[in-house]
Design a protein around this motif. Structure first.
Motif, PDB file in Angstrom:
ATOM      1  N   ALA A 123      -1.487 -13.230  -0.839  1.00 18.32           N
ATOM      2  CA  ALA A 123      -2.192 -12.215  -1.621  1.00 18.32           C
ATOM      3  C   ALA A 123      -1.670 -10.824  -1.268  1.00 18.32           C
ATOM      4  O   ALA A 123      -1.339 -10.537  -0.119  1.00 18.32           O
ATOM      5  N   HIS A 124      -1.621  -9.958  -2.278  1.00 17.93           N
ATOM      6  CA  HIS A 124      -1.139  -8.585  -2.114  1.00 17.93           C
ATOM      7  C   HIS A 124      -2.292  -7.602  -2.253  1.00 17.93           C
ATOM      8  O   HIS A 124      -3.278  -7.870  -2.955  1.00 17.93           O
ATOM      9  N   SER A 125      -2.145  -6.442  -1.615  1.00 14.87           N
ATOM     10  CA  SER A 125      -3.132  -5.374  -1.708  1.00 14.87           C
ATOM     11  C   SER A 125      -2.418  -4.048  -1.930  1.00 14.87           C
ATOM     12  O   SER A 125      -1.271  -3.859  -1.508  1.00 14.87           O
ATOM     13  N   ASP A 126      -3.116  -3.123  -2.574  1.00 19.48           N
ATOM     14  CA  ASP A 126      -2.677  -1.733  -2.690  1.00 19.48           C
ATOM     15  C   ASP A 126      -3.919  -0.893  -2.413  1.00 19.48           C
ATOM     16  O   ASP A 126      -4.771  -0.711  -3.284  1.00 19.48           O
ATOM     17  N   PHE A 127      -4.012  -0.414  -1.183  1.00 17.10           N
ATOM     18  CA  PHE A 127      -5.262   0.196  -0.738  1.00 17.10           C
ATOM     19  C   PHE A 127      -4.975   1.252   0.313  1.00 17.10           C
ATOM     20  O   PHE A 127      -4.173   1.031   1.226  1.00 17.10           O
ATOM     21  N   GLY A 128      -5.626   2.412   0.180  1.00 16.08           N
ATOM     22  CA  GLY A 128      -5.451   3.475   1.156  1.00 16.08           C
ATOM     23  C   GLY A 128      -4.045   4.021   1.227  1.00 16.08           C
ATOM     24  O   GLY A 128      -3.604   4.484   2.288  1.00 16.08           O
ATOM     25  N   GLY A 129      -3.325   3.975   0.103  1.00 20.39           N
ATOM     26  CA  GLY A 129      -1.955   4.470   0.083  1.00 20.39           C
ATOM     27  C   GLY A 129      -0.935   3.504   0.650  1.00 20.39           C
ATOM     28  O   GLY A 129       0.256   3.796   0.704  1.00 20.39           O
ATOM     29  N   ARG A 130      -1.388   2.340   1.063  1.00 20.27           N
ATOM     30  CA  ARG A 130      -0.503   1.337   1.663  1.00 20.27           C
ATOM     31  C   ARG A 130      -0.493   0.061   0.832  1.00 20.27           C
ATOM     32  O   ARG A 130      -1.522  -0.373   0.334  1.00 20.27           O
ATOM     33  N   ARG A 131       0.678  -0.510   0.691  1.00 23.08           N
ATOM     34  CA  ARG A 131       0.798  -1.805   0.033  1.00 23.08           C
ATOM     35  C   ARG A 131       1.137  -2.840   1.106  1.00 23.08           C
ATOM     36  O   ARG A 131       2.036  -2.622   1.920  1.00 23.08           O
ATOM     37  N   TYR A 132       0.422  -3.967   1.079  1.00 21.80           N
ATOM     38  CA  TYR A 132       0.691  -4.995   2.076  1.00 21.80           C
ATOM     39  C   TYR A 132       0.385  -6.370   1.503  1.00 21.80           C
ATOM     40  O   TYR A 132      -0.288  -6.504   0.475  1.00 21.80           O
ATOM     41  N   SER A 133       0.904  -7.399   2.165  1.00 25.24           N
ATOM     42  CA  SER A 133       0.684  -8.775   1.725  1.00 25.24           C
ATOM     43  C   SER A 133       0.469  -9.664   2.943  1.00 25.24           C
ATOM     44  O   SER A 133       0.832  -9.307   4.067  1.00 25.24           O
TER      45      SER A 133
END
Length: 409
Positions: free
Chosen positions: A267-277
């Motif tokens: 799963a991927h996220s785009d949160f708080g200016g950061r993208r992570y998986s």
């Protein structure tokens, strides 16, 4: 104003893998479902404090096959998100499903738990084409599943369709579209088949199996866009069409650059200016969450200028498109070179301007990857042309006391 947030929960379990699928999903792992549920519940609890000040207005269960995971587990996850996060009373809560793994009783339980949107993987109305890609259902089961959704009083139904399938031609594609329209879904997602490396379909094509070519797929797409418009489905993204008021609010977050949190392996996220998986490893994810191990796969902060590139790449997937002052206001970048390129596209029939907004036409959507690449190249050149004078000015200044000095040899 409270910022809105989407939550995506990945359910990686399937009854069987389809030949074209390259998503992270696993067949034959039902014995890990209970442990996975514990990990998800723990991860929801752990993540929620970071979302303080946000209101969740979309929850999306994707996969894999979430309906195969079972309604009790899905309902428990919905309750956990509502308990831990600030969830809007009008939140859109979507569950993906296969036609062979839902019934009215199950769907009624899910509706009571809060699921109010079902995304059903129909793919085609032709049983021969379903067998060709090893889908685990028939079109009759699709019809039964749609009836079950309606019996359960779920009023927001999306159906997936694929064009370019093995053995498919224009006639069978048109027949599929007509039969799907007869089911009267509120939303349709219609994708061109992509042969992803490493999938069973890729191996079949490597051995010489012939699929509908690019020109045939283009004809299928353009006919579909026109037919769906006639039927009252407005196109709002390259592959997505909806009756008025039924656009996928969750998926729009991705295309409009809004924040979202993802949970689950891959799963991927785009949160708080950061993208992570998260790692694509079911066992690793379970043990990592429950025992305190590492579960992050990739993580990066996204600079403002790079967000400007995403604005072009993602917004131009939609029929809303982009707008000069929206772009200038958010990214402080010159829009003129981009507008010049869009005017070139307009001359070829690939783009259109409506009021102050630019968007691709259906013909432009067909080659959108190429066109967006050209827009990004223009943007990069414009950015460099703005930075160079500033750099020359900064490095060209003399230090105090240097006046009159001769340059060194």
């Amino acid at each position: 104003m409270t910022e809105k947030l989407g939550i995506y929960i990945h359910i990686p379990f399937c009854r069987s893998k389809c030949d074209y699928c390259d998503f992270y999903s696993l067949a034959g792992k039902e014995d890990r479902m209970d442990d996975y549920q514990k990990a998800l519940l723990a991860h929801i609890k752990e993540t929620a404090p970071f979302a303080k000040g946000y209101q969740v207005d979309t929850i999306y269960f994707g996969g894999g096959t979430p309906s195969f995971y079972g309604e009790k587990r899905i309902a428990e996850l919905v309750r956990a998100v509502k308990k831990r996060f600030d969830v809007s009373r009008e939140a859109e809560v979507t569950m993906e499903a296969n036609p062979d793994s839902v019934d009215a009783k199950m769907l009624r339980r899910l509706r009571r738990a809060g699921v109010n949107r079902i995304s059903l993987g129909a793919q085609t109305a032709c049983d021969q084409e379903l067998r060709a890609i090893h889908r685990p259902h028939t079109f009759e089961q699709t019809c039964q599943a749609v009836a079950a959704v309606r019996e359960a009083k779920i009023k927001n139904l999306s159906l997936d369709l694929i064009y370019g399938l093995p053995g498919q031609d224009m006639a069978s594609w048109q027949e599929s579209v007509e039969q799907i329209l007869a089911l009267k879904p509120e939303h349709l997602s219609c994708y061109g088949l992509k042969v992803e490396e490493g999938t069973p379909l890729w191996q079949r094509v490597s051995r010489g199996e012939v699929l509908p070519d690019d020109d045939t797929q283009a004809d299928m797409y353009l006919w579909m866009v026109d037919r769906l418009e006639q039927a009252g489905y407005r196109q709002y993204e390259i592959s997505n069409f909806a009756q008025c008021g039924y656009q996928s609010r969750h998926n729009l977050k991705y295309w409009m650059g809004k924040p979202y949190l993802g949970l689950g392996p891959g799963a991927h996220s785009d949160f708080g200016g950061r993208r992570y998986s998260f790692i694509k490893d079911l066992d690793g994810y379970i043990s990592g969450v429950l025992e305190g191990g590492a579960v992050i796969d990739e993580s990066e902060l996204i600079p403002k200028r790079e967000r400007g590139g995403e604005y072009l790449m993602l917004r131009m997937r939609t029929t809303r498109g982009i707008e000069e002052w929206e772009y200038r206001r958010q990214y402080y970048m010159n829009f003129e070179p981009i507008e010049q390129k869009l005017a070139e596209f307009e001359h070829h029939g690939w783009a259109a301007r409506q009021d102050t907004r630019w968007h691709f036409t259906p013909q432009g959507f067909l080659i959108s990857n190429q066109l967006i690449g050209e827009l990004l190249e223009v943007q990069e050149k414009a950015a460099l042309s703005e930075l160079l004078p500033k750099a020359r000015a900064a490095f060209g200044k003399k230090k105090p006391g240097d006046e009159g000095k001769k340059p060194e040899n």
